[in-house]
Design an enzyme around this catalytic site. Structure first.
Site, short mmCIF file in Angstrom:
data_model
loop_
_atom_site.label_atom_id
_atom_site.label_comp_id
_atom_site.label_asym_id
_atom_site.label_seq_id
_atom_site.Cartn_x
_atom_site.Cartn_y
_atom_site.Cartn_z
N GLU A 187 0.82 -1.21 0.00
CA GLU A 187 0.00 0.00 0.00
C GLU A 187 0.86 1.26 0.00
O GLU A 187 1.49 1.59 1.01
CB GLU A 187 -0.93 0.02 1.22
CG GLU A 187 -1.84 1.23 1.21
CD GLU A 187 -2.83 1.25 2.37
OE1 GLU A 187 -3.78 2.04 2.32
OE2 GLU A 187 -2.63 0.47 3.34
N GLU A 282 -12.09 1.98 3.66
CA GLU A 282 -11.16 2.43 4.69
C GLU A 282 -11.26 3.94 4.87
O GLU A 282 -10.36 4.70 4.50
CB GLU A 282 -9.72 2.01 4.36
CG GLU A 282 -8.82 2.08 5.58
CD GLU A 282 -7.36 1.87 5.25
OE1 GLU A 282 -6.66 1.29 6.09
OE2 GLU A 282 -6.91 2.29 4.17
#
Length: 308
Positions: A187, A282
């Protein structure tokens, strides 16, 4: 009718009316908290706490609420820190409700800690230990993807050396994941300029260097909108290495429709490219309470309505 029989009948009638009113109130409360199940086109994955006002604090109740609303996936960054008994309960509930487990974070000490870019054995050892423990957690919850953040940028080392250090460490990580059919997803983040991994093209290069189905990109749309923009173009450029998406509007990192990203177009593009994986929600809620949680659900219904 005898007086005693009359009193008993009256008491029974009052009790029935009271129970009926209580039952109606309970049903009305459930109706207020639960709407009809929605059929989403993509696998959006909420997280614990996102709907706690509508579903209660119990984690399994929250999972069941997500499923009742039509969500077919779920993610939990902190899964590795939960008790084994709770991990098992989560896995059982996901299987029962036919929900896909999304990412959890490989425990290596935090986003900035134990950076793989430094090439230090002690940092790599901590990362590999986290990978080994993640395999056991993945089995309990039937997970396939685990988030990995390589750590901080090393200003005392040339970028090429850092790239090589990261690739070498990740190659050792995939040796742990590959036999189990698991995938670490890297990420890139926008939280700090001191992070090593920040851009989609850089992450693409790292994945090509590792050259394994067990190392792919977690394309967090919120972070990459902040860092580089051109969301749809960069999705296309890095598509063959993307295994997972995460969502958050910018500015604010709240639900779609609250910022500048046209999520309906982005979701349609991802759908049209044939993506069948998970898109993790998220982000926070833009408003508090039950109304704010219902607004999140409605935002996804609106943004997912791209086939008309």
């Amino acid at each position: 009718m005898k007086r005693r029989s009359f009193i008993k009948k009256g008491a029974a009638t009052a009790s029935f009316i009271s129970f009926g009113l209580h039952g109606m109130n309970t049903l009305n409360n459930k109706k207020n908290n639960f709407m009809s199940k929605h059929n989403f086109n993509l696998k959006y994955a909420p997280h614990f706490g996102m709907f706690k006002n509508l579903s209660g604090n119990d984690l399994i109740d929250q999972l069941n609420f997500m499923a009742d609303e039509g969500f077919t996936a779920f993610e939990d960054n902190g899964m590795m820190k939960r008790d084994i008994s709770m991990q098992n309960k989560i896995g059982e509930t996901l299987a029962k409700r036919n929900m896909t487990m999304g990412v959890f974070v490989v425990d290596k000490g935090g986003n900035m800690a134990n950076t793989l870019a430094a090439g230090k054995k002690e940092h790599v050892d901590i990362f590999l230990d986290g990978c080994k423990r993640a395999v056991e957690v993945a089995k309990r919850v039937n997970a396939k993807w685990m988030t990995v953040v390589p750590g901080g940028y090393q200003r005392n080392l040339p970028i090429g050396i850092q790239d090589a250090n990261v690739i070498e460490a990740l190659r050792r990580g995939v040796e742990i994941f590959e036999p189990h059919g698991l995938t670490m997803v890297l990420e890139p983040l926008s939280d700090s300029p001191d992070l090593y991994l920040q851009r989609s093209d850089q992450t693409y290069m790292i994945c090509k260097g590792v050259n394994s189905p067990a190392c792919k990109i977690l394309y967090d749309i919120y972070h990459l909108q902040k860092t580089e923009g051109h969301i749809i173009r960069n999705i296309d450029l890095t598509w063959d290495e993307i295994a997972y998406f995460q969502i958050g509007d910018n500015p604010g990192r709240k639900e779609p429709t609250t910022g500048e990203i046209n999520y309906k177009n982005v979701f349609k593009h991802i759908y049209d490219k044939g993506f069948t994986g998970v898109l993790g929600m998220e982000h926070g809620n833009s408003r508090k309470g039950k109304n704010g949680e219902r607004a999140v659900i409605n935002a996804y219904k609106t943004s997912d309505d791209f086939l008309k």
